[in-house]
Design a protein around this motif. Structure first.
Motif, short mmCIF file in Angstrom:
data_model
loop_
_atom_site.label_atom_id
_atom_site.label_comp_id
_atom_site.label_asym_id
_atom_site.label_seq_id
_atom_site.Cartn_x
_atom_site.Cartn_y
_atom_site.Cartn_z
N LEU A 16 0.88 -1.25 -0.10
CA LEU A 16 -0.35 0.08 -0.11
C LEU A 16 1.02 1.35 0.02
O LEU A 16 0.57 2.36 -0.79
CB LEU A 16 -0.81 0.02 1.22
CG LEU A 16 -2.36 -0.35 0.96
CD1 LEU A 16 -3.16 0.03 2.29
CD2 LEU A 16 -2.91 0.50 -0.22
N ASP A 17 1.97 1.23 0.69
CA ASP A 17 3.01 2.47 0.74
C ASP A 17 3.33 2.61 -0.60
O ASP A 17 3.71 3.86 -0.96
CB ASP A 17 4.16 2.19 1.75
CG ASP A 17 3.58 2.19 3.15
OD1 ASP A 17 2.56 2.63 3.33
OD2 ASP A 17 4.49 1.81 3.98
N ALA A 18 3.48 1.40 -1.54
CA ALA A 18 4.43 1.88 -2.62
C ALA A 18 3.21 2.08 -3.80
O ALA A 18 3.71 2.48 -4.78
CB ALA A 18 5.06 0.70 -2.90
N ALA A 19 1.92 1.70 -3.78
CA ALA A 19 1.10 1.78 -4.67
C ALA A 19 0.56 3.04 -5.09
O ALA A 19 0.17 3.85 -4.30
CB ALA A 19 -0.28 0.92 -4.35
N ASP A 33 -1.97 5.99 -6.66
CA ASP A 33 -3.28 5.99 -6.27
C ASP A 33 -4.12 5.17 -7.55
O ASP A 33 -5.04 4.58 -7.14
CB ASP A 33 -3.86 7.47 -6.20
CG ASP A 33 -3.49 8.17 -4.98
OD1 ASP A 33 -3.12 7.45 -3.95
OD2 ASP A 33 -3.38 9.42 -5.08
N HIS A 34 -3.65 5.50 -8.48
CA HIS A 34 -4.60 4.88 -9.83
C HIS A 34 -4.58 3.26 -9.60
O HIS A 34 -5.74 2.47 -9.95
CB HIS A 34 -3.95 5.12 -11.05
CG HIS A 34 -2.92 4.48 -11.65
ND1 HIS A 34 -2.85 3.45 -12.27
CD2 HIS A 34 -1.51 4.98 -11.39
CE1 HIS A 34 -1.68 3.11 -12.53
NE2 HIS A 34 -0.98 4.08 -12.01
N LEU A 35 -3.88 2.52 -8.96
CA LEU A 35 -3.92 1.28 -8.83
C LEU A 35 -5.07 0.75 -7.96
O LEU A 35 -5.53 -0.32 -7.52
CB LEU A 35 -2.68 0.54 -8.35
CG LEU A 35 -1.50 0.21 -9.27
CD1 LEU A 35 -0.28 -0.67 -8.65
CD2 LEU A 35 -1.97 -0.64 -10.35
N LEU A 36 -5.61 1.82 -7.21
CA LEU A 36 -6.81 1.58 -6.12
C LEU A 36 -8.07 1.43 -6.90
O LEU A 36 -9.20 1.48 -6.26
CB LEU A 36 -6.60 2.35 -5.17
CG LEU A 36 -5.34 2.44 -4.16
CD1 LEU A 36 -5.38 3.25 -3.19
CD2 LEU A 36 -4.99 0.99 -3.83
N ASP A 89 -12.11 9.94 -5.52
CA ASP A 89 -10.65 10.51 -5.33
C ASP A 89 -9.77 9.31 -4.67
O ASP A 89 -9.97 8.90 -3.38
CB ASP A 89 -10.56 11.67 -4.24
CG ASP A 89 -9.02 12.05 -4.20
OD1 ASP A 89 -8.00 11.71 -4.43
OD2 ASP A 89 -8.98 13.01 -3.23
N LEU A 90 -8.99 8.35 -5.36
CA LEU A 90 -8.33 7.26 -4.80
C LEU A 90 -7.23 7.74 -3.77
O LEU A 90 -6.97 7.02 -2.92
CB LEU A 90 -7.79 6.65 -5.81
CG LEU A 90 -8.94 5.98 -6.96
CD1 LEU A 90 -8.35 5.33 -8.25
CD2 LEU A 90 -9.48 4.96 -6.11
N GLY A 149 -10.95 -0.33 -6.24
CA GLY A 149 -10.54 -1.39 -6.34
C GLY A 149 -10.63 -2.39 -5.42
O GLY A 149 -10.10 -3.63 -5.20
N LEU A 150 -11.28 -2.01 -4.00
CA LEU A 150 -11.73 -3.03 -2.96
C LEU A 150 -12.55 -3.93 -3.59
O LEU A 150 -12.53 -5.38 -2.88
CB LEU A 150 -12.51 -2.41 -1.87
CG LEU A 150 -11.57 -1.69 -0.91
CD1 LEU A 150 -12.41 -1.28 0.26
CD2 LEU A 150 -10.52 -2.82 -0.25
#
Lengths: 473, 473
Positions: free
Chosen positions: A132-135, A137-140, B115-116, B312-313
């Protein structure tokens, strides 16, 4: 405070909380309509009157009325009042209840679930934090329907290295366990006009249900000491196999059989679905590579984290033949289900960091020890019982002496607080193997394993002593 | 070290690593078969000879041969040697590649994603840790197909409180976002003999695809200023509605219409599917309660964490009418997909701790500010454009003056590095609304919002200046 709605002509009791008066009034009115205490067509008191009666601000009443009009509970015409809207009253529902959990037996040696106590909670959380630290935003956001690229890349590399799978990241499709992957393939086979799928005659009933739910018939492949027999495959659109460690009989699919199935697939256009459910766990030698690599265009390889990490992760992966890829992805989009990106990112990190391999190595060692203890316990308590299928995996098949009653033994174990399953429950069609128990030695928590083995030993010993022996104490 | 397999009569080069010699030999032999350098039927040198040739232990060669025989690459008969098994050579695959990610536009005001950057990573991780710490092992196994009891209990309570949904935990079915829930319902409707589903004429094309993929026709419900019009519903097995905030037009379904749809459902046995995709975000007043409570036996309520947390959840939930429950659960089992228990436990904890409400409140405030800034920017740059649908949600509809070209405006924005969508893309059938843009003001990261607005303003101003104006600089 309890208030009576005296001036409405209705016997209506509204319980209003001291704070959040307006919300309380709305809830009370909704309840009254739901209960039938306020009938459709009933006229509500003017807001001024109700406010005075309840000792609250008129504005609160007017706002509550407005809200309920917007939601469809009430109707209002300017200047002429407020009524209860047409509504079918129905019995008031019970308050929110926690549903009963399914009973958990005291000791459980049923197959299909690993030692959930061995799930590396700390390593998983650490990987989740790092991921999560490295991801960015758009990956979410909504993920690629095939799965997140970092996970597919990590899986392609892992599968090539550890399972000999011949695949690139673009042909990996992340899914939510084997059943989901099987459902997607069945969807595609059905759309292509397929009518039947061959499954091993001994196997998971849940998988047969998935096949049938997609309108496909289940054909039964016999299983002998060399694994599934490529017979009666004629009209099958696909054959679901467990080559590394037949489930549940535990044999490895023989080299000749592997080639026979591949030949059938290439000649008939059929598909082999390779369920590599516990391919990582082999004890006597290095794991046998996936048969997918023999013909990557004719075999769908399917793996999961259900045995290696935890079944509840619902994380699996398919290596899909290129000609099938678009159809599988379309089926996946239509079914709407996807794995959480957080879990996907975490799994990718665990694979890339070597944490997953570490977990496999630890688990393999622990399961091997359990296997040896199981075999020793059976030998001690019931030397007539043969322990088979133990070169790999998390379960063994205990073959009972002829004449012993499988169901009676299962019941005897249950009376001792131990859940076990007979082989019969995995069968479809006539029996081609004698009475046996399928023992999932991976399942119990470490601290419960000794006690579970003792109960199994006692149940076996009693069964061996014959039906004349009394009921379990 | 590079070694030549000189004595085999084949021009075969095997690259063997200095360590893990046996595994290296196996991989090299598999590659050689795959590449066609070793042809089916080719005889391999005796293990003793190859070992001498390669300068490695004979045992390593014998073990590698054994492994490849088990995997089906080679065949062996005791005493008579080892051959390459029948195999169709195929071109060597490219090494594992990371697939290209879809291009991310510089500025993005398309609707459908929140807003991710506002996803509460820290709160989520803390809840995950607390949930995993507290979870007994058995919760990490295969979950109840309806979802984990703690999550369903927390959801039932939240939905009753925040959205006025009338439901108990046993009627909640956890799913993987709205599309998954819709797919499950379509599955049930199809099995019941349904042939068509009515969807709002303006809406998500992805949802229409899900309906069609289940063999059901899509009927189109007109949408006017009061929301969906209950017309042409005749043969529909269900109507999919967005009552709180029509997607994308942004109107709230009028009270009279709510009752009309409920009346249709109760009279015809049809089902209302209430897509409450952004019901938590209402700015001018408290959120309007779900219409499900008007007739819980005729409405499936569907909510998700896609807008409130992160798309993404892939976490959503259905409140299912009691008469439909068993069929929905059966469909879910057959489709094989389930949300991760880790995410379910985390979400349950977030709901029960109040963390979810906190997140909603923060987000509501932030989105409301963005909405006001959007409205102000449009008024400043293009006073002829009407901003509508902004009482709620994460998007607005900018209605363009008659004669303005929607597609041209979208292209003009794209030339400025800004992705926006026209209303036309959401439509099925003939246009009943004039040209408009659908602006997802929730989407950009906070730091990019000002720049995105400036680009939108410039594109609108240019369009207002007429086609005579030059191309964007």
């Amino acid at each position: 405070m309890k208030k009576t709605w005296a001036n409405s002509g209705l016997d209506l009791h509204l319980d209003l909380p001291a704070s959040r008066v307006r919300a309380g009034l709305e809830a009370a009115l909704r309840d009254a309509v739901r209960d039938g205490r306020l009938h459709p067509g009933a006229r509500l008191p003017p807001s001024r009157a109700l406010a005075a009666d309840l000792g609250i601000a008129r504005n609160s009443v007017a706002e509550a009325y407005g809200q309920l009009v917007a939601e469809g509970w009430l109707t209002a015409r300017t200047g002429s009042g407020t009524w209860v809207a047409p509504y079918r009253p129905r019995p008031r529902q019970a308050p929110v209840l926690a549903p009963a959990e399914s009973a958990v037996p005291r000791y459980d040696l049923r197959a299909g679930v690993p030692d959930l106590g061995a799930f590396p909670r700390r390593a998983w959380l650490a990987a989740a934090r790092a991921a999560l630290d490295a991801a960015p935003d758009h990956l979410l956001g909504y993920p690629d329907p095939r799965g997140l690229p970092p996970l597919r890349t990590a899986l392609a590399s892992y599968l090539a290295r550890a399972r000999g799978v011949s695949v690139t990241a673009d042909r990996i499709v992340v899914c939510s366990g084997f059943a989901h992957g099987l459902a997607l393939i069945c969807q595609v086979l059905g759309a292509r006009g397929g009518t039947a799928v061959a499954l091993e005659q001994y196997g998971s009933q849940a998988h047969r249900r998935v096949v049938r739910a997609h309108g496909l018939r289940c054909l039964a492949l016999p299983v002998d000491g060399d694994g599934a027999v490529p017979r009666a495959l004629g009209r099958a659109a696909a054959a679901v196999l467990t080559p590394a460690h037949q489930f549940p009989l535990g044999v490895t699919l023989a080299p000749r059989r592997r080639r026979d199935f591949i030949e059938w697939a290439t000649a008939s256009g059929g598909l082999v679905i390779e369920d590599d459910y516990d391919g990582e766990f082999r004890y006597d030698r290095q794991p046998i590579g996936a048969m997918q690599a023999l013909a990557p265009d004719h075999v769908v390889y399917a793996g999961t984290a259900s045995k290696s990490l935890a079944s509840g992760l619902r994380l699996g992966w398919l290596a899909v033949p290129a000609p099938l890829l678009d159809e599988v992805v379309t089926a996946k989009e239509a079914a709407g289900a996807q794995a959480s990106v957080l879990d996907q990112l975490t799994m990718a990190r665990l694979l890339a960091s070597g944490g997953y391999d570490r977990q496999i190595r630890h688990a393999r060692l622990a399961y091997r020890r359990r296997r040896d203890r199981l075999a020793a316990a059976v030998l001690r308590h019931a030397p007539g019982v043969e322990v088979t299928g133990i070169a790999a995996g998390l379960h063994a098949v205990l073959r009972l002496p002829a004449g012993q009653n499988e169901a009676g033994l299962v019941a005897g174990a249950a009376a001792r607080g131990l859940a076990v399953e007979g082989l019969a429950g995995y069968r479809t069609g006539g029996a081609s193997h004698g009475p046996a128990l399928v023992i999932g030695y991976g399942r119990p928590a470490g601290h419960a394993f000794t006690a579970a083995l003792a109960r199994l030993g006692a149940a076996l010993a009693q069964a061996a002593a014959g039906p004349a022996a009394g009921p379990p104490r």
